[in-house]
Design an enzyme around this catalytic site. Structure first.
Site, short mmCIF file in Angstrom:
data_model
loop_
_atom_site.label_atom_id
_atom_site.label_comp_id
_atom_site.label_asym_id
_atom_site.label_seq_id
_atom_site.Cartn_x
_atom_site.Cartn_y
_atom_site.Cartn_z
N MET A 3 0.84 -1.20 0.00
CA MET A 3 0.00 0.00 0.00
C MET A 3 0.87 1.25 0.00
SD MET A 3 -3.42 -0.97 2.07
CE MET A 3 -2.78 -0.70 3.70
N ALA A 35 4.04 4.01 0.90
CA ALA A 35 4.77 4.56 2.05
C ALA A 35 5.87 3.56 2.40
CB ALA A 35 3.85 4.85 3.24
N GLY A 95 11.14 -2.62 5.37
CA GLY A 95 10.42 -3.89 5.38
C GLY A 95 9.97 -4.25 3.99
N HIS A 96 9.30 -3.30 3.32
CA HIS A 96 8.87 -3.52 1.94
C HIS A 96 10.08 -3.81 1.05
CE1 HIS A 96 5.58 -0.57 3.25
NE2 HIS A 96 4.90 -1.66 2.95
N ASP A 144 2.57 -9.33 9.07
CA ASP A 144 1.13 -9.57 8.96
C ASP A 144 0.90 -11.08 8.93
OD1 ASP A 144 -0.08 -6.71 8.42
OD2 ASP A 144 1.77 -6.86 7.27
N GLN A 165 -2.45 -12.50 7.94
CA GLN A 165 -2.73 -12.20 6.53
C GLN A 165 -2.15 -13.29 5.63
OE1 GLN A 165 -2.63 -8.18 4.50
NE2 GLN A 165 -0.55 -8.83 4.06
N VAL A 193 11.09 -6.86 9.40
CA VAL A 193 12.23 -5.94 9.53
C VAL A 193 11.88 -4.92 10.63
CG1 VAL A 193 13.65 -4.22 8.36
CG2 VAL A 193 12.89 -6.26 7.13
P1 AMP Z 1 1.54 -2.93 3.49
O1 AMP Z 1 2.05 -1.88 2.57
O2 AMP Z 1 1.54 -2.53 4.92
O3 AMP Z 1 0.23 -3.53 3.03
O4 AMP Z 1 2.59 -4.12 3.43
C1 AMP Z 1 2.94 -4.71 2.19
C2 AMP Z 1 3.75 -5.95 2.47
O5 AMP Z 1 4.92 -5.61 3.20
C3 AMP Z 1 2.97 -6.97 3.34
O6 AMP Z 1 3.26 -8.28 2.87
C4 AMP Z 1 3.56 -6.73 4.71
O7 AMP Z 1 3.49 -7.87 5.55
C5 AMP Z 1 4.99 -6.40 4.36
N1 AMP Z 1 5.62 -5.67 5.47
C6 AMP Z 1 5.12 -4.57 6.10
N2 AMP Z 1 5.94 -4.21 7.12
C7 AMP Z 1 6.96 -5.11 7.13
C8 AMP Z 1 8.12 -5.28 7.95
N3 AMP Z 1 8.40 -4.47 8.95
N4 AMP Z 1 8.95 -6.31 7.67
C9 AMP Z 1 8.68 -7.16 6.64
N5 AMP Z 1 7.60 -7.05 5.82
C10 AMP Z 1 6.76 -6.04 6.07
#
Ligand code: AMP
Length: 291
Positions: free
Chosen positions: A42, A44, A48-49, A162, A165, A188
């Site tokens: 999503m 930002a 992690g991403h 997640d 998820q 991360v």
């Molecule tokens: P989001 O943009 O929050 O929907 O996350 C997109 C993807 O990045 C999802 O698979 C999340 O689980 C993963 N994600 C978000 N935060 C982290 C993190 N801190 N470490 C690893 N993966 C992450």
């Protein structure tokens, strides 16, 4: 593979905004026998991403990242409204990460008016995030199914952050028999332990410090795993949270495969502790595998 990546090093990120074009690219790449790694997000973007994108680049010929703030998975309109959308910075990060494609559709591109969706997710939707965010996993499966249909990935990368998820996605993949391998990637964290999240930008003043209690409580449980009484350890961890200005929604110790709560250490070969809490107005989730 290594050499090919080197040759591709100067390939520019291509930004695709329509589903027809994205699907055509995917079909053509697959026809050429290329493997396609997919990282749905999503936006930002944070490290992690980017860790998911690096892994995809290492394991596939081509990597597609999508950025789409999916309205159907938000049960709180204010949360959707204030979700950060720093698209220019995201594009720069994807270029530096050497990502091949960014799929960046509008809401109208992804949804037709009056569209409905329901998937029988059973137990998974009645617990934890499913219980606290009614409809959230319906929205998640709805959008991920659409994205998988368009991008047709060989492998799709999701963060362990997640945890539930991923289980929902695996269930959907099984239900529709989708030919994709789901890869679970480690969470991360910031140096002090806070799990990286796009929502962390909302933490104000002392809140980043307060938010550290979440990972501290999980680390405390991990350090006590297998030792002494599980309910006692859980209680001490909850006390740690409750001493701070944190609105705890849940803190549970479950079996990692079923997410069913356990009351003794011996009940699970791979226990996992999961937490959701509000720090100020910001809702955060985190988890830790305890083995
Ligand atoms: P989001 O943009 O929050 O929907 O996350 C997109 C993807 O990045 C999802 O698979 C999340 O689980 C993963 N994600 C978000 N935060 C982290 C993190 N801190 N470490 C690893 N993966 C992450």
């Amino acid at each position: 593979m290594q050499n090919l990546r080197f040759l591709n090093f100067f390939t520019l990120l291509q930004i695709i905004t329509t589903r027809v074009k994205m699907q055509q690219i995917a079909v053509d790449l697959k026809a050429q026998g290329k493997s396609l790694g997919f990282v749905p997000t999503m936006g930002a973007l944070h490290n992690g991403h980017l860790s998911l994108i690096s892994r995809s680049i290492a394991e596939n010929d081509v990597t597609v990242c999508s950025i789409f703030v999916n309205p159907t998975q938000f049960n709180d309109p204010a949360d959707l409204d204030k979700y950060p959308r720093p698209i220019e910075a995201d594009i720069e990060k994807l270029k530096s990460a050497n990502c091949d494609y960014l799929f960046l559709p509008s809401v109208d591109e992804m949804y037709t008016k009056g569209e409905t969706w329901h998937l029988e997710l059973g137990y998974l939707e009645t617990i934890l995030e499913g219980a606290f965010r009614p409809g959230h996993y319906q929205g998640v499966t709805q959008i991920v199914k659409k994205l998988f249909d368009i991008v047709q990935p060989t492998r799709a990368y999701f963060g362990q952050k997640d945890y539930q998820q991923i289980m929902v996605i695996l269930k959907m993949v099984e239900m529709f028999n989708i030919p994709v391998t789901i890869i679970r990637c480690p969470t991360v964290r910031e140096e002090e332990g806070l799990a990286m999240s796009s929502r962390n930008v909302h933490l104000k003043e002392k809140e980043p410090q307060t938010a550290l209690k979440l990972s501290e409580a999980l680390a405390f449980i991990k350090s006590k795993t297998g030792k002494g009484s599980l309910p006692e350890v859980l209680k001490e961890a909850k006390d740690l949270i409750n001493e701070a200005q944190i609105g705890l929604e849940y803190l549970v110790i479950t079996d990692g495969a079923t997410l069913k709560e356990i009351s003794e250490w011996g009940q699970s070969a791979e226990p996992v502790a999961l937490i959701a809490a509000k720090v100020g107005n910001t809702r955060l989730i985190d988890n830790m595998v305890l083995v």
